[in-house]
Write a protein that holds these residues in place. Structure first.
Motif, short mmCIF file in Angstrom:
data_model
loop_
_atom_site.label_atom_id
_atom_site.label_comp_id
_atom_site.label_asym_id
_atom_site.label_seq_id
_atom_site.Cartn_x
_atom_site.Cartn_y
_atom_site.Cartn_z
N THR A 50 1.38 0.67 -2.36
CA THR A 50 2.25 0.04 -3.09
C THR A 50 1.90 -0.97 -3.97
N LEU A 108 4.96 1.23 -7.53
CA LEU A 108 4.57 2.46 -6.63
C LEU A 108 5.03 1.99 -5.23
N VAL A 130 2.63 5.40 -1.87
CA VAL A 130 2.19 6.72 -2.62
C VAL A 130 0.95 7.06 -1.52
N GLY A 174 5.18 5.55 -12.70
CA GLY A 174 4.22 5.14 -12.09
C GLY A 174 2.82 5.77 -12.14
N LYS A 175 2.48 6.85 -13.05
CA LYS A 175 1.49 7.65 -12.92
C LYS A 175 0.29 6.71 -13.51
N LEU A 183 -0.79 4.08 -11.18
CA LEU A 183 -1.43 4.65 -10.05
C LEU A 183 -2.93 4.81 -10.47
N LEU A 192 5.59 12.32 -9.26
CA LEU A 192 6.09 10.91 -9.03
C LEU A 192 7.31 10.74 -9.77
N GLY A 197 7.89 5.72 -8.65
CA GLY A 197 7.06 4.92 -8.03
C GLY A 197 6.77 5.75 -6.71
N ARG A 198 7.66 6.69 -6.28
CA ARG A 198 7.45 7.50 -5.16
C ARG A 198 6.99 8.90 -5.27
#
Length: 244
Positions: free
Chosen positions: A10, A19, A22, A41-42, A45, A216, A219-220
């Motif tokens: 997160t 995120l 994840v 959110g790629k 991450l 994604l 963010g999930r």
């Protein structure tokens, strides 16, 4: 062998959750694609994996050992390489010397001090120049390359550091169709020596080269699985119908 393991990661920026919980795993010898709408959110991450962004909670394991508290330099030494979306090469240096400098990052200090590394690394650099279709331009300044060629040069520089895991953020951005095709073939040829995690908006490209995909959204993780499993997912279809 699981090379990269992300568990319940997160990241919050103030009130914004980039995120949320994840989790994913990347196996050695594979290409793992990360896809999703803008703002999913790629890139955050990827920055958490390489160490540019510190997660709020969760764990990152590389070769089964935690790296969440390690610096970007320590992670690079462990074998994590990265090429972000914005091309970053030494424009006033030759193509050859760009790769040489990257390759020298793993040379022994004594070899560097005695100026032996250029000759010792010559074959390795020549192979990369040939592999990335840059041999004929090896003596030209990097600034004189096309955008696609600069992308290839930066990937070659990342590989010169001999990573076991290579992170790529939109490596085909701005490339022509023939350049994209060559890039895809190149990436598939690399997995015998390093696994690849790749963020890419070209769905056809990433579908064709990936062994596994993670989608994604906000963010999930929506879905993680084989290309076929992701393509058949109703949740993924809904994301791309409503959010892209």
């Amino acid at each position: 062998m699981t090379l990269l393991q992300i568990a319940s990661l997160t990241k919050r920026f103030g009130a914004l959750t980039a995120l949320q919980d994840v989790s994913l795993a990347t196996e050695a010898g594979t290409i793992h694609g990360l896809i999703g709408p803008n703002g999913s959110g790629k890139s955050t991450l990827m920055k958490c994996i390489v160490g540019d962004v510190e997660p709020t909670s969760g764990e990152i394991l590389f070769e089964e050992k935690p790296i969440s508290q390690q610096s970007t330099t320590e992670r690079a030494r462990r074998g994590i390489g990265v090429k972000f979306q914005i091309t970053s090469v030494f424009e006033t240096l030759s193509v050859y010397d760009n790769i040489l400098l990257a390759a020298q990052s793993h040379a022994r200090l004594a070899t560097l001090a005695l100026s032996r590394s250029r000759g010792a690394l010559a074959d390795e650099i020549d192979d990369l120049l040939d592999q990335f279709k840059l041999w004929e331009r090896r003596d030209e300044q990097a600034a004189d390359l096309s955008h696609g060629e600069q992308q290839w040069l930066e990937i070659a520089m990342a590989l010169a550091r001999r990573p076991r895991l290579l992170l790529l953020d939109e490596p085909t951005a701005g490339m022509s169709l023939p350049e994209r095709a060559h890039t895809g073939a190149l990436l598939r040829s690399l997995i015998s020596s390093c696994a690849i995690v790749i963020v890419e908006h070209d769905l056809s490209f990433i579908r064709d080269i990936s062994d596994r995909l993670t989608v994604l959204d906000r963010g999930r993780v929506v879905k993680s699985g084989t290309v076929g499993e992701v393509q058949d997912s109703s949740e993924v279809k809904e994301v791309y119908l409503t959010r892209v």
